[in-house]
Write an enzyme that holds these catalytic residues in place. Sequence first.
Site, short mmCIF file in Angstrom:
data_model
loop_
_atom_site.label_atom_id
_atom_site.label_comp_id
_atom_site.label_asym_id
_atom_site.label_seq_id
_atom_site.Cartn_x
_atom_site.Cartn_y
_atom_site.Cartn_z
N ASN A 135 -6.23 -16.42 0.57
CA ASN A 135 -6.77 -15.35 1.84
C ASN A 135 -8.32 -15.18 1.89
O ASN A 135 -8.72 -15.11 3.05
CB ASN A 135 -6.08 -14.05 1.26
CG ASN A 135 -4.72 -14.01 1.72
OD1 ASN A 135 -4.06 -14.97 2.58
ND2 ASN A 135 -3.85 -13.09 1.13
N SER A 181 -1.91 -9.02 -1.47
CA SER A 181 -2.39 -10.01 -1.01
C SER A 181 -4.30 -9.97 -1.25
O SER A 181 -4.57 -11.01 -1.50
CB SER A 181 -2.43 -9.86 0.69
OG SER A 181 -1.24 -9.76 1.14
N HIS A 219 1.56 -13.70 -6.16
CA HIS A 219 1.31 -13.77 -4.80
C HIS A 219 1.96 -14.99 -3.97
O HIS A 219 1.28 -16.05 -4.00
CB HIS A 219 -0.29 -14.01 -4.67
CG HIS A 219 -0.73 -14.06 -3.15
ND1 HIS A 219 -1.57 -14.39 -2.48
CD2 HIS A 219 -0.16 -12.86 -2.23
CE1 HIS A 219 -1.59 -14.09 -1.08
NE2 HIS A 219 -0.68 -13.23 -1.00
N GLU A 223 -0.06 -17.87 -6.17
CA GLU A 223 -0.98 -17.73 -6.93
C GLU A 223 -0.71 -16.56 -7.96
O GLU A 223 -0.23 -15.45 -7.67
CB GLU A 223 -2.12 -17.22 -6.14
CG GLU A 223 -2.84 -17.99 -4.96
CD GLU A 223 -3.70 -17.34 -3.96
OE1 GLU A 223 -4.45 -17.99 -3.51
OE2 GLU A 223 -3.43 -16.07 -3.62
P1 NAD Z 1 6.53 -4.63 4.91
O1 NAD Z 1 6.02 -3.45 5.67
O2 NAD Z 1 7.24 -5.63 5.99
O3 NAD Z 1 7.23 -4.13 3.99
C1 NAD Z 1 6.85 -3.09 3.03
C2 NAD Z 1 8.17 -2.18 2.60
O4 NAD Z 1 7.73 -1.19 1.55
C3 NAD Z 1 8.53 -1.28 3.83
O5 NAD Z 1 10.04 -1.54 3.91
C4 NAD Z 1 8.53 0.03 3.03
O6 NAD Z 1 9.30 1.04 3.50
C5 NAD Z 1 8.45 -0.33 1.72
N1 NAD Z 1 8.23 0.82 0.92
C6 NAD Z 1 6.74 1.50 0.97
N2 NAD Z 1 6.88 2.49 -0.10
C7 NAD Z 1 7.77 1.95 -0.97
C8 NAD Z 1 8.18 2.74 -2.12
N3 NAD Z 1 7.35 3.61 -2.79
N4 NAD Z 1 9.33 2.27 -2.76
C9 NAD Z 1 9.98 1.25 -2.18
N5 NAD Z 1 9.71 0.54 -0.87
C10 NAD Z 1 8.58 1.15 -0.41
O7 NAD Z 1 5.31 -5.36 4.31
P2 NAD Z 1 5.21 -7.06 3.67
O8 NAD Z 1 4.74 -7.77 4.95
O9 NAD Z 1 6.59 -7.35 3.44
O10 NAD Z 1 3.88 -6.65 2.75
C11 NAD Z 1 4.33 -6.35 1.33
C12 NAD Z 1 3.32 -6.84 0.26
O11 NAD Z 1 3.37 -8.28 0.43
C13 NAD Z 1 1.81 -6.22 0.68
O12 NAD Z 1 1.42 -5.86 -0.49
C14 NAD Z 1 1.51 -7.41 1.48
O13 NAD Z 1 0.09 -7.59 1.20
C15 NAD Z 1 2.08 -8.57 0.72
N6 NAD Z 1 2.19 -10.02 1.38
C16 NAD Z 1 2.50 -9.83 2.32
C17 NAD Z 1 2.61 -11.17 3.19
C18 NAD Z 1 2.80 -11.01 4.69
O14 NAD Z 1 2.62 -12.42 5.30
N7 NAD Z 1 3.44 -10.45 5.40
C19 NAD Z 1 2.07 -12.34 2.50
C20 NAD Z 1 1.74 -12.21 1.23
C21 NAD Z 1 1.69 -11.07 0.60
#
Ligand code: NAD
Length: 711
Positions: A521, A450, A471, A483
Amino acid sequence: MSATGTAHGADPRPERVTHALVRDVPLPDGLGTLALVTLDNGLDHTKPTTLGPQGIAGLTQVLTALQARARAGEIAAVAVTGKPYYLAAGADLTQVAGVTSREQALGLGRGGHAAYRLLGEMGVPTFAFVNGVALGGGLEVALNCDHRTVAADVRALALPETGLGLVPGWGGAYLVPRLVGIERAVDVVLARPAANKPFSAQEAADLGLVDVVLDAADFLEESVRWAARVLAGEVVVPRRALDDAATWRAVTDAARERLDATLHGSRPAPYRALDLMAAARDTDRDAAFAAEDEALADLIMSDEMRASVYAFGLVQAGRRPTGAPDPALAQPVTKAGVVGAGLMAAQIAVLLARRLAVPVVMRDIDPARVEQGLAAVRAAVERLVAGGRVTSDAGARLVASITGSTELDVFTGCDLVVEAVTEVLELKKRVFAELEQVVAPDAVLATNTSALSVTAMAADLAHPERVVGLHFFNPVAAMPLVEVVRATTTSDAALATAFAVTDRLGKTAVLVADRPGFVVNRLLVLLLGVVVDAVEHGTPVEVADRALDPLGLPMPPFALFDLVGPAVGLHVLTSLRAGLGERFPRSAGLEKLVAEGTPVVRPAPAKGLPQRVDPAVQTVFDAARDRSADAPLDEAGVLDAVRTALAVEIGHMLDEGVVTTPQQIDLCMVLGAGWGFHLGGITPYLDRTGTSEKVLGRRLLPTGVADVPRG
Ligand code: NAD
């Protein structure tokens, strides 16, 4: 009126004229002749038929001549249909947005009425044979006829005008409530455009917008036969009685309350449409059509309408992204990987599997999380099946094509891997380094970060040129924007692959530079930061929460904060402050709020109404903030602070080259944040309120592009 076209602001392209072609069709059983009018612009199906001044003038001539023939007893009926796939896609918006005087605007409304009213004054029965898309002025052609058939395969009937800053002003606002009842009319004219959901043939028939659904295969013949049965008196189409005055009043009052609660007066069009519908019960057709003309003229000369047409044009053009490298450089994807099995990862996996039709592997750190991710995949696919988006067979294949594991080597053979692990730079760097051990040297590695630096993520890799940002926004299936982030090291091949994939996923890509928070964002979090900062300085939370109502955003600021997740919001705010400076303010109150897990909003009073800030938030801020710095603002003050901050930030973003044009920022805000067409995204709003001039010393867009041209 209205629906499609391409916005060019003050410099409209020449009208693509739709002709009204007439041929006589003999009716069965000696019933005489039906004059069939076909609306056709002579172009293929990629160029929808739209109605501009010349087309309307031609239609008027044709219908006037037919009226004379009807009076002479030469024809027994008149029917209107369209070229393949279209009845008509509405008024030519390019022409509408090219209007420079109210007189001219009034002429557009009157011209449409002059043509369409003939369909109700023909002297013989009139029919619309709705063979394809019927939007806005296209559907109003049908509404002005006495009877309507529709082909069973038509998927798009709608009156989208209020979403474009207009009203259905070629008879729609008057005719729809009288035809289908006031309650359904409010849905058709106000709710559907807001949700951007057209009606299918069957839905339109169920509503009463059309009389009968006929087989698509021999639709024209069937329609002529059905018309003959109507003429012979064998089919009588029941017409509903007008709703009583009390019902009419109650429905329109409730609709007005709902508009106030959701739009807060931010744009005039829905209110004008509602006024017309409220009056439709007890107004005669002449007076009602004249009122539609006046409403259209006012709206066509409004900045909100011009901004809407501009935004609509951006969205339409958005599928041809600016700055994408030669598509021939894109690499094929035959197997895809997703790192993580969390909230975003599972959704991305479903999208990749569904749209690329390739096997997708997901990896997380332990079996429980993998299983949770796979359960999320199954649930998402079940929703697709339940919604009729995929068949149950295809759903089963989709689920089977997505597998999960804790092992790294499942990524072997992937041409594209998207990481969606926790938002921590060191973790993401490690994930990419591990991936390099198992994928081919030219496999593309994408990050869904993000706000972290994609360049930093790629820095220590053997092949940093393969790293690109993709993104996605949450919920992935619904949000149309991606993005695409070019890091300083990203190769054209990796970027071309990212664009090709985004396109196949059915998303609109905007190329952004690798700067913290990219576009959406950065602006959303800034807005939240400014609102919270006002509270930090003594502005009551309820004042701060209401202050942005005049913008008509999809939700109030604290509801947005709640949706993003307070902890995530704070995390991104903190990381943007680190990357971009103190414009992204620190807030002790916010930190305490997150630490204590205090609820941010109260439940909405009813479905679709905004969630307002929980008064408990005030207590938390009062306990945490430094009162010696108090400088409370009123609602106008908070709004001004937000506008100013957005203009400053957009100035920086353009200087930094995050994107190259204000148009790309607007496209991002419309598709990634759901900001309204009436704002034109955001830069037209900052221009028309004088904010950009005040803050940056210049407009962001030339006058006339997204507003009524000024002097
Ligand atoms: P989340 O916490 O739901 O999921 C993250 C997952 O990554 C977890 O299940 C965790 O166990 C796993 N993980 C951690 N280390 C790992 C590894 N070494 N190998 C494999 N898996 C691993 O988080 P999310 O909300 O899905 O966000 C994930 C990414 O997406 C982040 O970079 C976030 O900034 C981005 N993002 C999130 C949103 C949102 O609205 N939540 C929107 C756009 C982008």
